[in-house]
Design a protein around this motif. Structure first.
Motif, PDB file in Angstrom:
ATOM      1  N   VAL A   1       0.817  -1.218   0.000  1.00  0.00           N
ATOM      2  CA  VAL A   1       0.000   0.000   0.000  1.00  0.00           C
ATOM      3  C   VAL A   1       0.855   1.274   0.000  1.00  0.00           C
TER       4      VAL A   1
ATOM      5  N   ILE B   1      -2.944   5.548  -4.869  1.00  0.00           N
ATOM      6  CA  ILE B   1      -3.979   5.723  -3.850  1.00  0.00           C
ATOM      7  C   ILE B   1      -3.640   6.986  -3.072  1.00  0.00           C
TER       8      ILE B   1
ATOM      9  N   PHE C   1       2.848  11.220   5.773  1.00  0.00           N
ATOM     10  CA  PHE C   1       1.394  11.363   5.625  1.00  0.00           C
ATOM     11  C   PHE C   1       0.714  10.859   6.890  1.00  0.00           C
TER      12      PHE C   1
ATOM     13  N   ILE D   1      -3.923   6.283   8.628  1.00  0.00           N
ATOM     14  CA  ILE D   1      -5.357   6.148   8.368  1.00  0.00           C
ATOM     15  C   ILE D   1      -6.123   5.712   9.618  1.00  0.00           C
TER      16      ILE D   1
ATOM     17  N   ASN E   1       8.177  -0.746  13.461  1.00  0.00           N
ATOM     18  CA  ASN E   1       7.946  -2.171  13.671  1.00  0.00           C
ATOM     19  C   ASN E   1       8.706  -2.972  12.620  1.00  0.00           C
TER      20      ASN E   1
ATOM     21  N   GLN F   1       5.028  -5.836  12.219  1.00  0.00           N
ATOM     22  CA  GLN F   1       4.955  -4.952  11.052  1.00  0.00           C
ATOM     23  C   GLN F   1       3.876  -5.450  10.104  1.00  0.00           C
TER      24      GLN F   1
ATOM     25  N   VAL G   1       2.756  -3.368   7.094  1.00  0.00           N
ATOM     26  CA  VAL G   1       2.980  -2.904   5.715  1.00  0.00           C
ATOM     27  C   VAL G   1       4.463  -3.076   5.383  1.00  0.00           C
TER      28      VAL G   1
END
Ligand code: AMP
Length: 120
Positions: free
Chosen positions: A8, A17, A31, A34, A91, A98, A100
């Motif tokens: 992602v 995205i 960023f 989410i 992580n 972890q 991602v």
């Protein structure tokens, strides 16, 4: 572990995205997370394709490492977290949980963050 270009954060880097961007330079993109775990929860990722802290620390160039960690500090300053303070976390692997597989540093702030790890 090979880098998965469909993860992602790779898609965010390619603009496939959306993200709520707070900072960008030649080495890093930051960023908003989410699913924030604190009033401020920002992710900082290197622009290079590195799976994890283990991969980044072992394989990235000195310029990439310096540029990335300077960006982490710059993001925290931009968010006015240097005083009163903040926490960074990365992580790695199964025990680190972890999720991602593109190296990232979490920046948490905006309140007293409590103990570093809870007992389980
Ligand atoms: P980690 O467990 O360290 O791999 O953390 C991955 C973080 O990425 C989690 O805090 C997620 O909430 C966050 N995350 C996953 N997908 C997105 C996304 N599309 N935009 C922003 N944050 C995300």
């Amino acid at each position: 572990m090979a880098y998965d270009p469909e993860n992602v954060f790779a898609k965010i880097l390619r603009g496939e995205i959306p993200c709520t961007r707070v900072y960008e330079d030649g080495h890093a993109l930051a960023f908003e997370d989410i699913n924030p775990q604190a009033p401020v929860h920002v992710l900082v990722i290197p622009k290079g394709a590195y799976v994890s802290m283990d991969d980044f620390s072992g394989a990235a160039s000195d310029a990439e490492i310096a540029g990335f960690f300077r960006a982490v500090g710059a993001v925290a300053r931009q968010l006015e977290l240097a005083n009163p303070g903040y926490r960074i976390l990365a992580n790695h692997g199964d025990d680190g949980m972890q999720e991602v597989p593109h190296f990232h540093v979490h920046i948490f702030g905006g309140r007293k963050l409590g103990p570093m790890l809870k007992r389980v």
